[in-house]
Design a protein around this motif. Structure first.
Motif, PDB file in Angstrom:
ATOM      1  N   MET A 158      37.154 -53.468  19.182  1.00  0.00           N
ATOM      2  CA  MET A 158      37.177 -53.164  17.755  1.00  0.00           C
ATOM      3  C   MET A 158      37.572 -54.365  16.904  1.00  0.00           C
ATOM      4  N   ALA A 159      38.254 -55.326  17.509  1.00  0.00           N
ATOM      5  CA  ALA A 159      38.770 -56.464  16.752  1.00  0.00           C
ATOM      6  C   ALA A 159      37.634 -57.287  16.167  1.00  0.00           C
ATOM      7  N   GLY A 160      37.855 -57.736  14.907  1.00  0.00           N
ATOM      8  CA  GLY A 160      36.915 -58.628  14.271  1.00  0.00           C
ATOM      9  C   GLY A 160      35.756 -57.956  13.580  1.00  0.00           C
ATOM     10  N   GLU A 161      35.511 -56.697  13.856  1.00  0.00           N
ATOM     11  CA  GLU A 161      34.423 -55.979  13.211  1.00  0.00           C
ATOM     12  C   GLU A 161      34.932 -55.190  12.016  1.00  0.00           C
ATOM     13  N   VAL A 162      34.001 -54.884  11.115  1.00  0.00           N
ATOM     14  CA  VAL A 162      34.313 -53.978  10.016  1.00  0.00           C
ATOM     15  C   VAL A 162      33.947 -52.563  10.473  1.00  0.00           C
ATOM     16  N   TRP A 163      34.951 -51.722  10.554  1.00  0.00           N
ATOM     17  CA  TRP A 163      34.748 -50.359  11.036  1.00  0.00           C
ATOM     18  C   TRP A 163      34.895 -49.381   9.884  1.00  0.00           C
ATOM     19  N   THR A 164      33.785 -48.738   9.549  1.00  0.00           N
ATOM     20  CA  THR A 164      33.845 -47.680   8.539  1.00  0.00           C
ATOM     21  C   THR A 164      34.154 -46.353   9.231  1.00  0.00           C
ATOM     22  N   ILE A 165      34.479 -45.357   8.433  1.00  0.00           N
ATOM     23  CA  ILE A 165      34.777 -44.031   8.988  1.00  0.00           C
ATOM     24  C   ILE A 165      33.601 -43.513   9.802  1.00  0.00           C
ATOM     25  N   GLY A 166      32.392 -43.618   9.249  1.00  0.00           N
ATOM     26  CA  GLY A 166      31.216 -43.110   9.947  1.00  0.00           C
ATOM     27  C   GLY A 166      30.948 -43.827  11.251  1.00  0.00           C
ATOM     28  N   LYS A 167      31.033 -45.155  11.210  1.00  0.00           N
ATOM     29  CA  LYS A 167      30.783 -45.957  12.421  1.00  0.00           C
ATOM     30  C   LYS A 167      31.824 -45.655  13.484  1.00  0.00           C
ATOM     31  N   LEU A 168      33.069 -45.501  13.075  1.00  0.00           N
ATOM     32  CA  LEU A 168      34.157 -45.256  14.023  1.00  0.00           C
ATOM     33  C   LEU A 168      34.031 -43.878  14.670  1.00  0.00           C
ATOM     34  N   LEU A 169      33.644 -42.898  13.882  1.00  0.00           N
ATOM     35  CA  LEU A 169      33.487 -41.554  14.435  1.00  0.00           C
ATOM     36  C   LEU A 169      32.335 -41.495  15.437  1.00  0.00           C
ATOM     37  N   LYS A 170      31.242 -42.190  15.141  1.00  0.00           N
ATOM     38  CA  LYS A 170      30.111 -42.209  16.081  1.00  0.00           C
ATOM     39  C   LYS A 170      30.511 -42.894  17.376  1.00  0.00           C
ATOM     40  N   TRP A 171      31.233 -44.015  17.275  1.00  0.00           N
ATOM     41  CA  TRP A 171      31.695 -44.720  18.479  1.00  0.00           C
ATOM     42  C   TRP A 171      32.637 -43.828  19.294  1.00  0.00           C
ATOM     43  N   THR A 172      33.537 -43.152  18.605  1.00  0.00           N
ATOM     44  CA  THR A 172      34.507 -42.297  19.280  1.00  0.00           C
ATOM     45  C   THR A 172      33.818 -41.141  19.988  1.00  0.00           C
ATOM     46  N   GLU A 173      32.854 -40.538  19.315  1.00  0.00           N
ATOM     47  CA  GLU A 173      32.128 -39.422  19.925  1.00  0.00           C
ATOM     48  C   GLU A 173      31.460 -39.861  21.237  1.00  0.00           C
ATOM     49  N   ASP A 174      30.811 -41.020  21.221  1.00  0.00           N
ATOM     50  CA  ASP A 174      30.169 -41.532  22.445  1.00  0.00           C
ATOM     51  C   ASP A 174      31.207 -41.830  23.523  1.00  0.00           C
ATOM     52  N   TYR A 175      32.314 -42.443  23.141  1.00  0.00           N
ATOM     53  CA  TYR A 175      33.363 -42.838  24.092  1.00  0.00           C
ATOM     54  C   TYR A 175      34.007 -41.615  24.726  1.00  0.00           C
ATOM     55  N   PHE A 176      34.320 -40.615  23.911  1.00  0.00           N
ATOM     56  CA  PHE A 176      34.948 -39.393  24.418  1.00  0.00           C
ATOM     57  C   PHE A 176      33.975 -38.590  25.289  1.00  0.00           C
ATOM     58  N   THR A 177      32.692 -38.628  24.938  1.00  0.00           N
ATOM     59  CA  THR A 177      31.696 -37.929  25.754  1.00  0.00           C
ATOM     60  C   THR A 177      31.641 -38.542  27.149  1.00  0.00           C
ATOM     61  N   LYS A 178      31.629 -39.872  27.231  1.00  0.00           N
ATOM     62  CA  LYS A 178      31.619 -40.551  28.532  1.00  0.00           C
ATOM     63  C   LYS A 178      32.894 -40.279  29.316  1.00  0.00           C
ATOM     64  N   ALA A 179      33.995 -40.022  28.595  1.00  0.00           N
ATOM     65  CA  ALA A 179      35.277 -39.733  29.254  1.00  0.00           C
ATOM     66  C   ALA A 179      35.368 -38.280  29.709  1.00  0.00           C
ATOM     67  N   GLY A 180      34.345 -37.470  29.381  1.00  0.00           N
ATOM     68  CA  GLY A 180      34.315 -36.093  29.851  1.00  0.00           C
ATOM     69  C   GLY A 180      35.107 -35.117  29.007  1.00  0.00           C
ATOM     70  N   LEU A 181      35.412 -35.465  27.762  1.00  0.00           N
ATOM     71  CA  LEU A 181      36.152 -34.561  26.891  1.00  0.00           C
ATOM     72  C   LEU A 181      35.204 -33.516  26.293  1.00  0.00           C
TER      73      LEU A 181
END
Length: 289
Positions: free
Chosen positions: A1-24
């Motif tokens: 996440m460092a160095g990038e500009v993270w908007t609410i929308g971008k962060l939520l999409k990234w989180t959804e993908d990450y949590f899906t891969k984690a089996g949540l």
């Protein structure tokens, strides 16, 4: 996440993908609740301000929340509270997290306690935990009073804080002890409980969010899951006033066993209330007249 500009929308999409891969199970919802916690905003804010960038401090806080969640720590424990019956309850590792299924119990009790538009009398809540059941009843039935019991002093402290936050402290009494023992010489309009009801052999198969983080003492009830029901059904009859009842949340396929226990111990009518999925969720035993 460092160095990038993270908007609410971008962060939520990234989180959804990450949590899906984690089996949540609920990746998008989990991300939204955690981000609201960090931003101290309601969920509607996330959709209205989809392009809002996060500060470095906010990203750091959110990243810490993400790390805890992928280790299966419950969202409610990370943010420190959980919504139940339209109210907000503080929770921690000392208490069971209130669940939607338990709202079926609360709604069933409300409908049976109402006299006109307001419930009257005093109820007992056995194994109160966060206080979600009894405090919800007090909130929606303004003439009702409650006595609560929990064996855990840490849970009682959480329930007391919730009562204070909801402005209900003057109508509820807290007792520390084992099941009915601290209040055995008193009588109530109704006794309500969501006791432990999971058989010992089923613990290994529980979701890690539950098995590894919630208090086992609030979940497990002997080889068949009925240990606490036996004690409640056997002991509550003399503590309930005429026309009163014992209301219990139950696990899957436990209704018939509870009905048989009621007959064995001289209770009257047995009601079985189903949840929205059509599963038996609540048993109400009425005192025999």
């Amino acid at each position: 996440m460092a160095g990038e500009v993270w908007t609410i929308g971008k962060l939520l999409k990234w989180t959804e993908d990450y949590f899906t891969k984690a089996g949540l199970d609920t990746p998008r919802l989990d991300g939204e609740v955690l981000l609201c916690h960090v931003l101290k905003k309601e969920r509607i804010h996330l959709y209205v301000h989809f392009d809002q960038p996060l500060t470095k401090e906010e990203l750091a806080q959110y990243k810490a929340c993400i790390k805890e969640r992928v280790q299966h720590k419950p969202v409610a424990h990370i943010v420190g509270h959980k919504e139940f019956m339209g109210l907000d309850f503080k929770v921690n590792e000392a208490t069971l997290i209130p669940r939607p299924d338990t709202e079926i119990l609360v709604e069933a009790v409300i409908s049976r306690l109402k006299t006109g538009q307001e419930g009257v009398g005093t109820i007992a809540d056995i194994g109160t935990g966060s206080g979600a059941i009894c405090l919800s009843l007090l909130n929606y039935l303004p003439n009702l009073k409650a006595v609560t019991v929990d064996i855990s002093p840490e849970a009682i402290e959480v329930a007391k804080e919730n009562a204070e936050l909801l402005g209900l402290s003057d109508r509820v009494e807290f007792c520390q002890g084992d099941m009915l023992e601290p209040i055995k010489d008193r009588r109530f309009t109704a006794i309500i409980s969501n006791p432990p009801y999971i058989p010992e052999g089923d613990i290994a198969g529980l979701e890690p969010d539950v098995r590894d983080f919630e208090p086992i003492s609030a979940l497990v009830a002997g080889p068949d899951g009925l240990d606490f029901y036996r004690r409640l059904v056997a002991g509550a009859g003399n503590m309930i006033a005429d026309d009163g009842f014992l209301a219990l949340e139950i696990g899957i396929n436990q209704a018939k066993a509870l009905e048989a226990l009621g007959q064995e111990h001289g209770w009257g009518r047995c009601e079985i209330v189903k949840d929205l999925a059509g599963i038996d969720r609540v048993v109400i035993l009425w005192k025999q007249k």
